[in-house]
Write a protein that holds these residues in place. Structure first.
Motif, mmCIF file in Angstrom:
data_model
loop_
_atom_site.group_PDB
_atom_site.id
_atom_site.type_symbol
_atom_site.label_atom_id
_atom_site.label_comp_id
_atom_site.label_asym_id
_atom_site.label_seq_id
_atom_site.Cartn_x
_atom_site.Cartn_y
_atom_site.Cartn_z
ATOM 1 N N PHE A 1 0.819 -1.214 0.000
ATOM 2 C CA PHE A 1 0.000 0.000 0.000
ATOM 3 C C PHE A 1 0.857 1.270 0.000
ATOM 4 N N PRO A 2 1.809 1.443 0.927
ATOM 5 C CA PRO A 2 2.648 2.656 0.856
ATOM 6 C C PRO A 2 3.469 2.736 -0.425
ATOM 7 N N ALA A 3 3.959 1.590 -0.914
ATOM 8 C CA ALA A 3 4.754 1.605 -2.143
ATOM 9 C C ALA A 3 3.909 2.014 -3.336
ATOM 10 N N ALA A 4 2.647 1.546 -3.378
ATOM 11 C CA ALA A 4 1.768 1.919 -4.487
ATOM 12 C C ALA A 4 1.485 3.415 -4.480
ATOM 13 N N LEU A 5 1.241 3.982 -3.309
ATOM 14 C CA LEU A 5 1.019 5.427 -3.221
ATOM 15 C C LEU A 5 2.275 6.200 -3.607
ATOM 16 N N ALA A 6 3.447 5.693 -3.198
ATOM 17 C CA ALA A 6 4.700 6.362 -3.568
ATOM 18 C C ALA A 6 4.920 6.305 -5.083
ATOM 19 N N VAL A 7 4.533 5.203 -5.721
ATOM 20 C CA VAL A 7 4.634 5.111 -7.180
ATOM 21 C C VAL A 7 3.762 6.170 -7.839
ATOM 22 N N LEU A 8 2.548 6.375 -7.300
ATOM 23 C CA LEU A 8 1.664 7.409 -7.850
ATOM 24 C C LEU A 8 2.266 8.797 -7.676
ATOM 25 N N VAL A 9 2.848 9.061 -6.510
ATOM 26 C CA VAL A 9 3.460 10.369 -6.270
ATOM 27 C C VAL A 9 4.600 10.615 -7.254
ATOM 28 N N LEU A 10 5.473 9.619 -7.435
ATOM 29 C CA LEU A 10 6.594 9.784 -8.356
ATOM 30 C C LEU A 10 6.118 9.895 -9.798
ATOM 31 N N SER A 11 5.025 9.217 -10.135
ATOM 32 C CA SER A 11 4.477 9.339 -11.480
ATOM 33 C C SER A 11 3.994 10.763 -11.740
ATOM 34 N N LYS A 12 3.310 11.346 -10.769
ATOM 35 C CA LYS A 12 2.857 12.738 -10.933
ATOM 36 C C LYS A 12 4.033 13.696 -10.938
ATOM 37 N N ALA A 13 5.070 13.397 -10.167
ATOM 38 C CA ALA A 13 6.265 14.244 -10.182
ATOM 39 C C ALA A 13 6.918 14.220 -11.557
ATOM 40 N N TYR A 14 6.969 13.053 -12.180
ATOM 41 C CA TYR A 14 7.509 12.969 -13.539
ATOM 42 C C TYR A 14 6.668 13.808 -14.502
ATOM 43 N N ASN A 15 5.325 13.676 -14.410
ATOM 44 C CA ASN A 15 4.456 14.425 -15.321
ATOM 45 C C ASN A 15 4.619 15.933 -15.144
ATOM 46 N N VAL A 16 4.751 16.381 -13.900
ATOM 47 C CA VAL A 16 4.948 17.807 -13.642
ATOM 48 C C VAL A 16 6.269 18.274 -14.242
ATOM 49 N N SER A 17 7.329 17.512 -14.023
ATOM 50 C CA SER A 17 8.637 17.884 -14.551
ATOM 51 C C SER A 17 8.647 17.842 -16.071
ATOM 52 N N ARG A 18 8.016 16.845 -16.651
ATOM 53 C CA ARG A 18 7.950 16.747 -18.118
ATOM 54 C C ARG A 18 7.214 17.934 -18.726
ATOM 55 N N ALA A 19 6.096 18.328 -18.110
ATOM 56 C CA ALA A 19 5.353 19.483 -18.626
ATOM 57 C C ALA A 19 6.163 20.767 -18.489
ATOM 58 N N ALA A 20 6.951 20.875 -17.422
ATOM 59 C CA ALA A 20 7.726 22.103 -17.198
ATOM 60 C C ALA A 20 8.840 22.269 -18.222
#
Length: 502
Positions: free
Chosen positions: A140-159
């Motif tokens: 459960f914590p690892a799955a949430l951390a994967v989601l956080v890092l996925s959104k971090a990638y998307n934010v950085s990619r858009a920037a």
């Protein structure tokens, strides 16, 4: 013996044919991603990296669908509400923490993106080890951390998108290419992941995702160096260095704020529609086909709408992103009104398709507006705030859909949402009109107060001179820029932290 040799030759020919077909598809995809100078600027590499990133996320989703996040349609509404609230956690983390961190490390964006990919690879390896013993305290914590890092990638990619933008491609078109390849990659990876999870087990799918993410991390480091931006010093009015100010909704400027509010309304409608129609089908209040078939038809319509939004965005090169956002909101409003009046299975399918289309196209236009209007020093923070607000709107819409499905029929629920959409559209159009009138009034006042003995402005300035100021006409939808004669040259002025339209 001869039969065995024939079978072997046939198998070999089939393998060679499959390999040749895959090679041709790969070459065709490479030509598309590298077209119009995208290979020279690094956009093509970013498209391929994001497509692989999307495929990795799809594999993780397919692996976890049968373990932690399985959501059958007959699940209790209370459990669905808990699921909706859980999906907000990664965005709550991204907005206040991840965005500012990405802004502070602009000079190492490639390594930040690589770090999000390497981190997800390690987390997938940990989840694979925890699947068999069903260790939920790890999964459960690892799955949430994967989601956080996925959104971090998307934010950085858009920037970083403006850094890799070729001269012949508009921002909306570039964002659309990225989204289109990401959707196709996810669509291919999900059935592969689901089949492999059933055949080999979810742990092997997660191990495959581990390898894929680690390879992506290497590719992220190999992006062009101009993706990294130098860390510029921000100066105050007295020339002193000042600490960066994090971007909030209150100072992004009227253009970004209007586009964001329109997308919030669209995302609210999308979340509402998903869960409202889902429970209408479950309660057999949407007749016409068997419930499983109806859900499948609605899902296909939503997927087709998302692909259509990305495809249309790649064609609207010369259209204003602000107009695109308002047009998508207007289209969603009209179709929802029609569906509320003539509610049946096929109008529900139409509104599901249009909602997915508007969500995809409106978000791509919003990304282009943020990339154009917001300075590099706070762009990641702005994208973090945008993603957080859109996810909150989607969750609120889903919760409203759950509540209305308890006592409201199809017409009533869609009528409520049509009223919300129409009110949002009317308010945004009225504010846009007031901004336009105020801008025109300022220009007229500046011209009326111009000194009569002031010399004419040189033709190269592209504007009119008013004593100590130059008044330059700007494109429609933006404010007139005022540049004073005693200002330092443009190359010596630092970029302001706040949007010039704010």
């Amino acid at each position: 013996m001869s039969a065995g040799k024939s079978t072997g030759r046939a198998t070999l020919r089939a393998g060679r044919g499959a390999a040749s077909g895959t090679q041709r598809v790969g070459k065709a995809a490479r030509r598309m991603t590298y077209a119009q100078g995208a290979g020279r600027t690094g956009l093509g590499q970013l498209i391929e990296l994001t497509a692989a990133h999307s495929a990795g996320d799809a594999l993780v989703t397919a692996a976890l669908a049968g373990t932690l996040f399985k959501l059958p349609v007959n699940e209790a509404r209370g459990q669905v509400a808990i699921y909706l609230l859980i999906t907000m956690i990664p965005f709550v983390v991204v907005a206040p923490f991840v965005g500012p961190v990405l802004d502070r490390f602009r000079s190492g964006r490639r390594f930040v993106m690589a770090g999000t990919l390497f981190g997800r690879g390690l987390l997938c390896f940990a989840m694979a080890a925890a699947i068999v013993p069903a260790d939920v305290f790890t999964i459960f914590p690892a799955a949430l951390a994967v989601l956080v890092l996925s959104k971090a990638y998307n934010v950085s990619r858009a920037a970083i998108m403006p850094s890799v933008l070729p001269a012949d491609i508009a921002l909306v078109t570039a964002n659309a290419r990225v989204a289109l390849f990401a959707l196709v990659a996810a669509g291919v990876a999900i059935p592969i992941g689901a089949g492999a999870s059933t055949w080999l087990g979810a742990e092997w799918v997660l191990r495959g995702a581990t390898v894929l993410f680690l390879l992506q991390g290497v590719l992220a480091v190999r992006l062009p160096r101009h993706v990294d931006s130098p860390d510029l010093e921000e100066l105050d009015d007295e020339g002193e260095k000042r600490p960066p100010r994090w971007r909030t909704l209150l100072n992004v400027g009227p253009v970004v704020a209007a586009a964001m509010r329109a997308n919030v309304a669209i995302r609210l409608h999308s979340g509402f529609l998903l869960f409202y129609l889902l429970f209408l089908v479950q309660d057999k209040n949407l007749p016409g086909l068997a419930p499983p078939v109806t859900i499948g038809v609605l899902a296909v319509a939503a997927g087709a709408g998302g692909l259509a939004g990305a495809a249309v965005a790649s064609w609207v090169r010369n259209h204003s992103p602000q107009v695109i956002v308002l047009a998508t909101l207007a289209l969603t409003t009209v179709v929802t009104v029609v569906a509320a009046i003539m509610f049946n299975l096929w109008t529900a399918v139409a509104v599901a398709l249009v909602a997915a289309f508007a969500q995809g196209l409106g978000k791509l236009a919003l990304d282009a507006i943020v990339q154009r209007e917001i300075g590099e020093e706070v762009r990641s923070s702005t994208f973090g705030v945008v993603e957080a607000f859109l996810q909150i709107a989607w969750v609120l819409g889903g919760l409203v859909g759950l509540l209305l499905s308890l006592f409201a029929g199809g017409r009533t629920g869609l009528a409520v949402m049509a009223t919300v959409l129409a009110g949002s559209l009317g308010w945004l159009l009225a504010r846009r009109r007031r901004r336009s009138d105020a801008r025109d009034a300022k220009v007229k006042a500046a011209r009326a107060d111009r000194a009569p003995d002031a010399p004419d402005a040189p033709s190269s300035a592209g504007g009119e001179r008013h004593s100590e100021e130059w008044i330059r006409p700007e494109p429609a939808g933006t404010t007139t820029a005022i540049v004073r004669r005693d200002d330092p040259p443009a190359e010596k002025r630092t970029r302001p932290l706040t949007n010039p339209h704010g």
